[in-house]
Design an enzyme around this catalytic site. Structure first.
Site, PDB file in Angstrom:
ATOM      1  N   ASP A  38      17.510 -31.789  27.758  1.00  0.00           N
ATOM      2  CA  ASP A  38      17.032 -33.042  28.349  1.00  0.00           C
ATOM      3  C   ASP A  38      16.752 -32.831  29.827  1.00  0.00           C
ATOM      4  O   ASP A  38      17.398 -32.002  30.481  1.00  0.00           O
ATOM      5  CB  ASP A  38      18.095 -34.144  28.202  1.00  0.00           C
ATOM      6  CG  ASP A  38      18.201 -34.665  26.783  1.00  0.00           C
ATOM      7  OD1 ASP A  38      17.294 -34.375  25.977  1.00  0.00           O
ATOM      8  OD2 ASP A  38      19.195 -35.358  26.483  1.00  0.00           O
ATOM      9  N   LYS A  60      12.716 -37.370  27.233  1.00  0.00           N
ATOM     10  CA  LYS A  60      11.796 -38.399  26.750  1.00  0.00           C
ATOM     11  C   LYS A  60      11.517 -39.463  27.801  1.00  0.00           C
ATOM     12  O   LYS A  60      10.874 -40.452  27.521  1.00  0.00           O
ATOM     13  CB  LYS A  60      12.369 -39.051  25.488  1.00  0.00           C
ATOM     14  CG  LYS A  60      12.514 -38.083  24.320  1.00  0.00           C
ATOM     15  CD  LYS A  60      13.031 -38.756  23.096  1.00  0.00           C
ATOM     16  CE  LYS A  60      14.479 -39.164  23.229  1.00  0.00           C
ATOM     17  NZ  LYS A  60      15.388 -38.018  23.398  1.00  0.00           N
ATOM     18  N   MET A 175      21.491 -47.565  31.110  1.00  0.00           N
ATOM     19  CA  MET A 175      20.045 -47.817  31.055  1.00  0.00           C
ATOM     20  C   MET A 175      19.708 -49.277  31.294  1.00  0.00           C
ATOM     21  O   MET A 175      18.787 -49.827  30.694  1.00  0.00           O
ATOM     22  CB  MET A 175      19.468 -47.348  29.705  1.00  0.00           C
ATOM     23  CG  MET A 175      19.666 -45.866  29.442  1.00  0.00           C
ATOM     24  SD  MET A 175      19.267 -45.372  27.748  1.00  0.00           S
ATOM     25  CE  MET A 175      20.701 -45.992  26.848  1.00  0.00           C
TER      26      MET A 175
END
Length: 512
Positions: A38, A60, A175
């Site tokens: 990541d 991503k 998040m």
């Protein structure tokens, strides 16, 4: 076939600080053939993988190596089916908002063996680095980890925000920074007092960490004013009040400093840990690599006649290791040097000798070739001396000792110049996000100058500060037109670090 081939290891990389990586993760990375990582995983962790390992960025996040989840899944299967040892390096913990469960299920369905290595999740690591205990006997006996990815107003959301507003403990929301205002409003609407302490932590556990604390009513405006953004963690609860007395990371002497180490890779790994313990972000870009000799014949012939010499002199840790590696390769042992006396240019080199159960008879007070020559002059008069060193370097030691002794010099390893700096490091130099560059030898300094373009050379020593290991290195930098902001008073890595700490403290005091 090895039992660990064709296997995928889902490894948690932790919240950012590479020092929080697990020992098992490090062991697996050292044997990896493919690393699928990541973008939030520390670049320093990638250095733990073999140089020949295939590295695939799978982040991503918008603007970062965009592979879809299905593409990531198939990439893991493809390389595992090819018999490769695959490490899937995931930010935080694989099974905490990391889709590790989805990847594991896909691997199981494809008949691929997998193992899971937990990591320190942000909800535990980031909060600790911000001085916010997620539980406390007097404040919270429960904690809830929540994803704020879709926000409280998303259709088909699975979160019961009314229940969360009544939760009798700490809320840790991943998040959630882009939906911070909506989350705060929703919690208050469902009964959470608007005076409830709350904090947002940006880039937690990293030198760029920033924390803003307030209440559910005031936090959105405070965050907007401070300009905080992702990656960030949102914490709600009375435990936020504990931060003033418990914050520690921001108080480290090199917190916020971004330092580029230009030493060879093996030395740089150990050196980086010292700086990271003091709060710095470390990048590694060797300008010179240490490699074995291409041809050992001359060294082997010299080792065969060690009985002719009374003194063996080492000018680096690398020299000690390379010499005794060759002793072992020739099926010899310490009896080959049992009749000799030893000299080391400094305490680090002397310590390297002690690892072979040998003590240096001479270590100069000043760790320079001139000082070593002076310390040895009377001791070696009329004897035969062997200098074990690199294929290149300063010749002052040999020249000075030749005045009083019969001296031979033998290369035990070679220095090889790097062709270029890593692209990621060059990008950081260009955007100005590096504060310091360390210079530990004249060769490293010269090569750094060569691999940088004219524009960057102009910025070195000005907007990017230089830290030098010794006056000799400083002199080399000066001849290249660079000024040095910090020079070690003791010519060791610890001395160089102390010089950076002192210079950083002075700069901090000068800030308005």
């Amino acid at each position: 076939m090895s039992t660990d081939q064709g296997v995928v290891y889902l490894v948690g990389a932790g919240p950012g600080d590479p020092g929080l990586f697990t020992r098992k993760g490090e062991e697996l990375l050292a044997r990896a053939e493919v690393v699928v990582y990541d973008h939030l995983a520390s670049p320093r962790l990638l250095d733990l993988a073999p140089p020949e390992a295939l590295r695939i960025c799978a982040g991503k996040s918008i603007g970062h190596c965009t592979l879809s989840q299905s593409e990531i899944n198939e990439t893991l299967v493809e390389h595992a089916r090819a018999g490769k040892r695959v490490v899937r390096l995931k930010g935080g913990d694989p099974f905490v908002f990391g889709r590790g469960g989805e990847e594991a299920e896909h691997l199981r369905a494809a008949g691929i063996r997998f193992e899971v290595v937990p990591g320190v999740t942000a909800g535990v690591g980031v909060t600790a680095y911000a001085g916010i205990p997620i539980t406390h006997r007097d404040s919270a006996s429960a904690v809830a980890f929540i994803t704020g990815h879709n926000g409280p107003n998303a259709e088909g959301g699975r979160l019961d925000w009314q229940a969360l507003a009544q939760f009798p403990g700490t809320l840790v929301i991943y998040m959630g920074v882009t939906r911070l205002e909506a989350i705060c409003h929703t919690l208050v609407k469902h009964g959470k007092p608007d005076s409830t302490p709350a904090a947002l932590i940006e880039s937690g556990t990293l030198p760029g960490q920033r924390t803003v604390a307030g209440t559910l009513a005031t936090l959105p405006a405070l965050v907007k004013e401070a300009g905080l953004g992702p990656p960030a963690l949102f914490v709600v609860g009375d435990v936020v009040h504990r931060r003033p007395s418990l914050q520690w990371f921001e108080d480290l002497p090199l917190f916020g400093q971004r330092i580029l180490i230009t030493r060879p890779q093996d030395s740089a790994r150990t050196s980086a840990k010292v700086l990271e313990r003091l709060g710095a972000e470390v990048l590694v870009a060797p300008t010179v690599e240490i490699r074995p000799l291409d041809d050992f014949s001359e060294l082997d012939r010299t080792i065969a006649r060690l009985a002719e010499f009374q003194w063996l002199v080492f000018t680096s840790v690398n020299g000690v290791q390379a010499f005794f590696d060759r002793i072992e390769a020739l099926d010899l042992d310490l009896r080959a040097v049992g009749h000799m006396k030893f000299a080391a240019i400094g305490p680090a080199t002397a310590e390297a000798l002690r690892r072979y159960y040998l003590r240096a008879d001479v270590v100069p007070e000043s760790f320079r070739s001139e000082a070593l020559a002076e310390a040895l002059a009377e001791r070696v008069r009329g004897t035969r001396v062997l200098l074990a060193r690199a294929t290149r370097g300063r010749v002052v030691l040999k020249e000075e000792l030749l005045k009083v002794a019969d001296v031979e010099q033998i290369a035990v390893y070679q220095n090889v110049d790097a062709d270029r700096l890593p692209e990621s490091v060059m990008a950081r130099l260009v955007d100005g996000s590096i504060d310091w560059i360390t210079l530990t030898s004249s060769a490293i300094t010269g090569r750094l100058h060569e691999v940088l373009g004219p524009e960057l050379r102009e910025r070195i020593g000005r907007t990017i500060k230089l830290a030098s290991l010794s006056p000799v290195t400083t002199e080399t930098a000066s001849k290249l037109g660079w000024s040095v902001a910090a020079e070690a008073s003791q010519y060791t890595w610890d001395g160089l670090v102390e010089a950076i700490v002192q210079a950083s403290a002075i700069n901090e005091k000068r800030r308005p």
